[in-house]
Design an enzyme around this catalytic site. Structure first.
Site: not given
Length: 361
Positions: A43, A168, A264, A352
């Site tokens: 992605h 999100y 994470k 990210y």
């Protein structure tokens, strides 16, 4: 390797699924990335959805050459177990009564099921509730913790993803995340109360709430299907430091936990193990303990960066006190900033996809 659970449990338990660029590179370097490269879903962006509009954070523009790969944690575990067994590794499953001894000496050892294992070093990769961290004497560790006033209800569904990238969504009803595990399996999360009872969420209610939180932009229709797994995950942050004592080295959830908003947890664990591997190789090649002595300091730089990013993403996207009009306006103001400023979007993107190894040294 000593594992409390069965091999079947370890290989089937549904957990994280977003791999940073550095995690993907590490698995490939370790010769356990063949299936990841074949089946993983690269992605190059995510969508922030709020206020009736979607805003793409374009990794290919903001952090060229770096991306994420969607590949379930249980698939990583399968690959690691298969590779270790193929190399003749000694992996013990369904092991109980594990205890650590003499970890502050040059001759630490483990006992389990009536057996004894003498060690040079012990890696405590046994999670928050494992035996490793509690084996460190009281007063050695400093622990930092924060609990959030909500949880995530997560589901795995046998349905084609309704979008090509993660979404999100911040809404007045609460946060929602649209993710995926494969071209046929989707993963979703809903912000719910911290003490939510999963029994109060039949499938129809879950889909109705996901639709209410995700179908907020023109033309988007959420596909529904069979829910094959669901559960509630608490949201908390935790760090124990230092991450080492004597010949015991903590890694992953044994030393730190992050809320899943920033994706994470798994990636930090891989970073820990990568650093520990580097230090152990150096020790056996040179006889020097320099890198082992610096293990905790090196890891904690990345841990605290990830802690901040995960906290930031969580506070940016979730609904807190409904009466806090000031906090509500701050959230929307910062979302507007992130989606209109290239500099702000780049900060989100580079954290990210994962900061390159060495960048925090």
């Amino acid at each position: 390797m000593l594992e409390l659970r069965s091999r079947d449990h370890a290989e089937k338990r549904v957990r994280a699924g977003v791999l940073e660029q550095g995690t993907t590179d590490t698995l490939v370097e370790a010769a356990v990335g063949e299936r990841l490269l074949r089946e993983g879903l690269p992605h190059r962006g995510i969508e922030l959805r709020y206020g009736g509009a979607g805003h793409r954070i374009a990794f290919e523009k903001l952090v060229p050459g770096r991306a994420i790969t969607v590949y379930g944690q249980q698939e990583v575990v399968k690959d690691l177990i298969a590779a270790r067994l193929a190399d003749g590794g000694d992996l013990r499953f369904d092991v109980d009564d594990v205890a650590l001894h003499a970890i502050d000496t040059d001759h630490p050892y483990l006992t389990f099921g009536g057996e004894r294992l003498d060690c040079d070093f012990i890696a405590g990769c046994d999670g928050f509730h494992g035996v490793s961290r509690p084996s460190i004497p009281e007063g050695v560790l400093t622990e930092y913790e924060r609990e959030y006033p909500f949880a995530w209800l997560g589901i795995l569904a046998r349905v084609k993803p309704s979008a090509e990238e993660l979404i999100y969504a911040r809404t007045e009803r609460g946060f929602a995340l649209h993710s995926m595990r494969s071209p046929e399996i989707s993963r979703f999360y809903l912000q719910v109360a911290a003490d939510e009872d999963i029994a109060e969420w039949p499938d129809d209610r879950i889909w109705a709430e996901l639709k209410a939180r995700l179908e907020t932009v023109p033309g988007f229709v959420l596909a529904t299907g069979e829910i094959i797994d669901k559960g509630v995950t608490p949201m908390r942050s935790f760090v124990a430091e230092p991450m080492q004592y004597g010949r015991l080295f903590l890694a992953g959830d044994a030393a730190h936990i992050v809320p899943p908003t920033g994706a994470k947890g798994l990636n930090l664990a891989v970073a820990d193990v990568r650093q520990l591997t580097k230090a152990l190789v150096h020790r056996y090649e040179t006889g020097s303990d320099e890198l082992l002595d610096g293990y905790s300091k090196a890891c904690l730089k990345r841990v605290w960066r990830a802690q901040h990013f995960s906290w930031w993403m969580t506070t940016l996207l979730h609904t807190f006190d409904s009466d806090d009009a000031y906090g509500h306006r701050l959230q929307l103001s910062y979302l507007d900033y992130v989606t209109s400023s290239e500099a702000a979007a780049r900060t989100l993107a580079e954290n990210y996809v994962g900061l390159p190894y060495g960048s925090l040294e």
